[in-house]
Design a protein around this motif. Structure first.
Motif, PDB file in Angstrom:
ATOM      1  N   ASN A 112       0.722  -1.321   0.113  1.00 22.46           N
ATOM      2  CA  ASN A 112      -0.147  -0.073  -0.005  1.00 22.46           C
ATOM      3  C   ASN A 112       0.832   1.379   0.086  1.00 22.46           C
ATOM      4  N   GLU A 113       2.182   1.248   0.008  1.00 26.38           N
ATOM      5  CA  GLU A 113       2.999   2.151  -0.211  1.00 26.38           C
ATOM      6  C   GLU A 113       2.924   2.765  -1.593  1.00 26.38           C
TER       7      GLU A 113
ATOM      8  N   PHE B 114      -4.508  -4.732  -1.150  1.00 24.29           N
ATOM      9  CA  PHE B 114      -3.904  -3.198  -1.975  1.00 24.29           C
ATOM     10  C   PHE B 114      -5.314  -2.532  -2.175  1.00 24.29           C
ATOM     11  N   GLU B 115      -5.126  -1.371  -1.749  1.00 23.85           N
ATOM     12  CA  GLU B 115      -6.339  -0.407  -1.869  1.00 23.85           C
ATOM     13  C   GLU B 115      -6.340   0.723  -3.051  1.00 23.85           C
ATOM     14  N   ASN B 116      -5.174   0.730  -3.493  1.00 22.61           N
ATOM     15  CA  ASN B 116      -4.993   1.771  -4.853  1.00 22.61           C
ATOM     16  C   ASN B 116      -5.189   1.194  -6.100  1.00 22.61           C
TER      17      ASN B 116
ATOM     18  N   ARG C 195      -5.616  -7.720  -3.989  1.00 19.74           N
ATOM     19  CA  ARG C 195      -6.815  -7.263  -3.298  1.00 19.74           C
ATOM     20  C   ARG C 195      -7.098  -7.775  -2.113  1.00 19.74           C
TER      21      ARG C 195
END
Length: 167
Positions: free
Chosen positions: A73-74, A103-105, A98
C-alpha cells in the motif's frame, strides 16, 4: 498521450509511463514523469523509491505479488502485465493483491488487454485498463457494464447471488 479506461467506463489521459525491464548489464532508466517500473527492481532499490507518489510498479504474469509484502500500500499504482490474452495468471495476481494483501490503490491491467476481458478483470479487482492499441477505447464502457449481476463472490461483492436474493 495514450488513454486508459477506468472501472466506471470513463476514459482519461494516461499520465503513467511503463518502463520496460532493462537488458542485462543495463541500468533502469526512470523518466522525469510518473513511471511504472518492474516490481523486483523497485524492491531492490526500495530506499531510493520509497514514499514517491510518482513511482508505481508492474508485475509480469509469472511474478509473485506476495513479494511486495507489507509494502504493497506504499504504491500508488500496481500494474499487472497480460503478455497475451490467453494468459490468465493476471486475474489471480489481482485477487491476491486485493484479498490477501489488502491493496487499496489503483490496480491496472496492461499488455494484451481486450474489450471482452474488462468485465472479468473488474470482478477480480482491476480498476483501470490500458487497452491494446488496436482496440476501440470508446466501446469500453459498454463492455464494463455488460453484466449487471455476478453469480459468484469476487472482489466487487463478497456475497454470491443466491445469498443476495435470499437476504
Amino acid at each position: 498521450m495514450p488513454e486508459i479506461v477506468l472501472h466506471n467506463g470513463s476514459i482519461k489521459q494516461d499520465d503513467w509511463v511503463v518502463v520496460p525491464r532493462p537488458e542485462e548489464g543495463e541500468s533502469l532508466n526512470v523518466p522525469d514523469q510518473k513511471a511504472l517500473i518492474p516490481a523486483d527492481l523497485w524492491l531492490a532499490g526500495y530506499e531510493r523509491y520509497a514514499g514517491r507518489a510518482d513511482i508505481g510498479v508492474w508485475l509480469d504474469s509469472h511474478q509473485e505479488p506476495e513479494s511486495l509484502g507489507d509494502k504493497v500500500n506504499e504504491l500508488p499504482v500496481i500494474a499487472v502485465n497480460f503478455p497475451k490474452f490467453t494468459d490468465g495468471r493476471g486475474y489471480s495476481i489481482a485477487r491476491i493483491l486485493r484479498e490477501r494483501l489488502g491493496f487499496e490503490n489503483e490496480l491496472r491491467a496492461i499488455g494484451d488487454v481486450l474489450l471482452d476481458q474488462l468485465q472479468f478483470m473488474k470482478r477480480c479487482g482491476f480498476n483501470s485498463y490500458a487497452l491494446r492499441p488496436d482496440k476501440d477505447i470508446q466501446k469500453a464502457a459498454k463492455c464494463l457494464g455488460f453484466f449487471t449481476q455476478g453469480y459468484q463472490a469476487a472482489t466487487d461483492t463478497d456475497t454470491p447471488l443466491f445469498r443476495r436474493r435470499a437476504g
